[in-house]
Design a protein around this motif. Structure first.
Motif, short mmCIF file in Angstrom:
data_model
loop_
_atom_site.label_atom_id
_atom_site.label_comp_id
_atom_site.label_asym_id
_atom_site.label_seq_id
_atom_site.Cartn_x
_atom_site.Cartn_y
_atom_site.Cartn_z
N HIS A 226 52.95 10.38 56.61
CA HIS A 226 53.99 11.25 56.52
C HIS A 226 53.65 12.54 57.19
O HIS A 226 54.23 12.93 58.12
N ALA A 227 52.33 13.11 56.80
CA ALA A 227 51.96 14.39 57.19
C ALA A 227 50.44 14.22 57.77
O ALA A 227 49.66 13.43 57.28
N ILE A 228 49.78 15.04 58.73
CA ILE A 228 48.82 15.00 59.32
C ILE A 228 48.16 16.36 59.47
O ILE A 228 48.86 17.38 59.68
N THR A 229 46.60 16.58 59.54
CA THR A 229 46.10 17.81 59.89
C THR A 229 44.64 17.05 60.54
O THR A 229 44.35 16.11 60.41
N ALA A 230 44.22 18.29 61.00
CA ALA A 230 42.82 17.91 61.79
C ALA A 230 41.83 18.67 61.11
O ALA A 230 41.93 19.87 60.83
N ASP A 231 40.48 18.43 60.99
CA ASP A 231 39.40 19.14 60.68
C ASP A 231 38.60 19.65 61.69
O ASP A 231 38.97 19.22 62.78
N PRO A 232 37.75 20.69 61.54
CA PRO A 232 37.00 21.24 62.74
C PRO A 232 35.95 20.20 63.38
O PRO A 232 35.81 20.72 64.47
N ASP A 233 35.84 18.91 62.71
CA ASP A 233 34.82 18.10 63.39
C ASP A 233 35.87 17.13 64.40
O ASP A 233 35.19 15.98 64.99
N GLY A 234 37.00 17.17 64.27
CA GLY A 234 37.94 16.61 65.18
C GLY A 234 38.41 15.11 64.23
O GLY A 234 39.11 14.49 65.09
N ARG A 235 38.16 15.03 63.14
CA ARG A 235 38.69 14.05 62.11
C ARG A 235 40.19 14.19 61.86
O ARG A 235 40.43 15.45 61.52
N LEU A 236 41.15 13.35 62.01
CA LEU A 236 42.49 13.45 61.68
C LEU A 236 42.67 12.92 60.15
O LEU A 236 42.12 11.81 59.80
N TRP A 237 43.34 13.89 59.39
CA TRP A 237 43.48 13.26 57.98
C TRP A 237 45.04 13.17 57.69
O TRP A 237 45.79 13.93 58.26
N PHE A 238 45.67 12.22 56.93
CA PHE A 238 46.96 11.94 57.02
C PHE A 238 47.42 11.53 55.43
O PHE A 238 46.48 10.65 55.09
N THR A 239 48.51 11.75 55.05
CA THR A 239 48.91 11.18 53.85
C THR A 239 49.67 9.59 54.15
O THR A 239 50.42 9.56 55.03
N GLU A 240 49.37 8.58 53.38
CA GLU A 240 50.16 7.38 53.37
C GLU A 240 51.00 7.23 52.13
O GLU A 240 50.84 6.84 51.14
N TRP A 241 52.13 7.58 52.27
CA TRP A 241 53.16 8.22 51.34
C TRP A 241 53.73 6.57 50.82
O TRP A 241 53.66 6.58 49.60
N GLY A 242 53.93 5.76 51.52
CA GLY A 242 54.29 4.51 51.08
C GLY A 242 53.08 3.49 50.20
O GLY A 242 53.33 2.81 49.45
N ALA A 243 51.82 3.95 50.67
CA ALA A 243 50.84 3.56 50.00
C ALA A 243 50.11 4.21 48.97
O ALA A 243 49.11 3.41 48.23
N GLY A 244 50.44 5.43 48.72
CA GLY A 244 49.67 6.17 47.82
C GLY A 244 48.13 6.44 48.03
O GLY A 244 47.48 6.38 47.06
N ARG A 245 48.02 6.57 49.10
CA ARG A 245 46.62 6.95 49.67
C ARG A 245 46.39 7.97 50.60
O ARG A 245 47.51 8.27 51.47
N ILE A 246 45.34 8.74 51.03
CA ILE A 246 44.84 9.26 52.19
C ILE A 246 44.02 8.36 53.39
O ILE A 246 43.24 7.66 52.88
N GLY A 247 44.42 8.54 54.62
CA GLY A 247 43.83 7.94 55.44
C GLY A 247 43.28 8.84 56.50
O GLY A 247 43.73 10.16 56.48
N SER A 248 42.23 8.69 57.26
CA SER A 248 41.73 9.44 58.30
C SER A 248 41.21 8.40 59.43
O SER A 248 41.11 7.31 59.51
N LEU A 249 41.09 9.29 60.37
CA LEU A 249 40.94 8.47 61.81
C LEU A 249 40.08 9.58 62.60
O LEU A 249 40.36 10.61 62.85
N GLY A 250 38.94 8.86 63.36
CA GLY A 250 38.15 9.73 63.94
C GLY A 250 38.63 9.83 65.43
O GLY A 250 39.59 9.02 65.70
N PRO A 251 38.16 10.74 66.33
CA PRO A 251 38.59 11.10 67.54
C PRO A 251 38.66 9.62 68.34
O PRO A 251 39.38 9.48 69.38
N GLY A 252 37.91 8.38 68.17
CA GLY A 252 37.78 7.50 68.64
C GLY A 252 38.90 6.42 68.05
O GLY A 252 38.53 5.26 68.81
N GLY A 253 39.27 6.49 66.94
CA GLY A 253 40.20 5.74 66.47
C GLY A 253 39.75 4.83 65.61
O GLY A 253 40.32 4.08 64.77
N ASP A 254 38.43 5.05 64.97
CA ASP A 254 37.99 4.55 63.73
C ASP A 254 38.81 4.81 62.42
O ASP A 254 38.74 6.24 62.17
#
Length: 292
Positions: A226-254
């Motif tokens: 649903h929503a996404i934000t970035a931390d200063p290290d370049g990792r992306l953080w996002f809410t997984e509304w349908g799953a009830g959890r938080i996801g994160s993605l590194g700049p390389g896609g991990d």
């Protein structure tokens, strides 16, 4: 990763949007109660009523004037609240606008989306509003973010597209490669690109300022990010509304999954605080704090 749950309201009020204020506190909207809340670093919670319980405060952002600005989706106004709790609001000139996303622009004004009217709006800190029509019908402009190129970037949820508008009002539309992406959240990354989440297709996308798109499908395509934000290290953080959890993605896609220790959490807005922790608004009446 440690997850702390902080109760800020009853379950009916619904924390929805969240941001970091100029005072370092976490500010959030209570969409179902018509209130704005503040969570201090020491855990103190303060609520501010807007005098209009049905106004639907949705997305909130820090403004260039040291105040917090937010959209009032249901009564079609833009709100402003000072860090002292002083509140005022501004009516929009067009009917049925449904303002939703909002961000501070590079020109010292606030820019917002009009979900129901296919327009992008601009409001000065004095309350002067300008509206720009979009070259799409029924596109559902949703979240908006300031880009690294001096323009504003926004998602078009029902058009499967990401848009760009200059501070002069010039609009460019970039169609997304996956039908049914239904993008909502968008944020500037540390890599000079914009990152968005597709609630319909269960993916995270990266769009460069020239419009090139790279997609990262999530392991759980039904997670409804649903929503996404970035931390200063370049990792992306996002809410997984349908799953009830938080996801994160590194700049390389991990991808990493961060479970919330409660069922039915309904995470919506997300932000990285001044303390480096990730804060997410849970519609069950809580703010989740994830210590990185």
């Amino acid at each position: 990763m440690t997850v702390e749950r902080i109760k800020v309201s009853d379950g009916e009020a619904g924390p929805y949007g969240v941001t970091v204020g100029p005072d370092g506190a976490i500010w959030y909207t209570l969409v179902h109660a018509g209130e704005i809340g503040r969570l201090a670093a020491d855990g103190t919670v303060t609520g501010y009523g807007l005098g209009a319980p049905e106004c639907g405060p949705s997305v909130i952002t820090a403004g260039p004037d040291g105040a917090l600005w937010f959209t009032r989706m249901r009564d079609h106004r833009i709100g402003r609240i000072g860090t002292d709790g002083t509140e005022r609001s501004f009516a929009l000139p067009g009917e049925g606008a449904g303002p939703y996303g909002i961000t501070a622009g590079p020109d010292g004004a606030l820019w917002f989306t009009e979900l129901s009217a296919d327009r992008i709006g601009r409001i000065t800190v004095d309350g002067e509003v300008t509206e720009y029509p979009l070259p799409v019908t029924g596109g559902f402009p949703s979240m908006i973010a300031a880009g690294p190129d001096g323009a504003l970037w926004f998602t078009l949820n029902q058009a499967d597209a990401v848009g760009r508008i200059t501070v002069e009002g010039e609009v460019t539309i970039h169609p997304l490669p996956t039908t049914g992406t239904a993008p909502v959240g968008i944020a500037s990354g540390a890599d000079g690109a914009l990152w968005f989440v597709g609630i319909g297709a269960g993916l995270v996308g990266r769009i460069e300022v020239d419009g090139k798109v790279t997609e990262y499908p999530l392991p759980d395509r039904a997670a409804r990010p649903h929503a996404i934000t970035a931390d200063p290290d370049g990792r992306l953080w996002f809410t997984e509304w349908g799953a009830g959890r938080i996801g994160s993605l590194g700049p390389g896609g991990d991808y990493r999954s961060h479970e919330l220790p409660v069922s039915g959490a309904e995470p919506h807005g997300i932000v990285v605080g001044q303390d480096g922790a990730v804060y997410a608004a849970l519609e069950i009446g809580e703010i989740a704090r994830l210590a990185r």
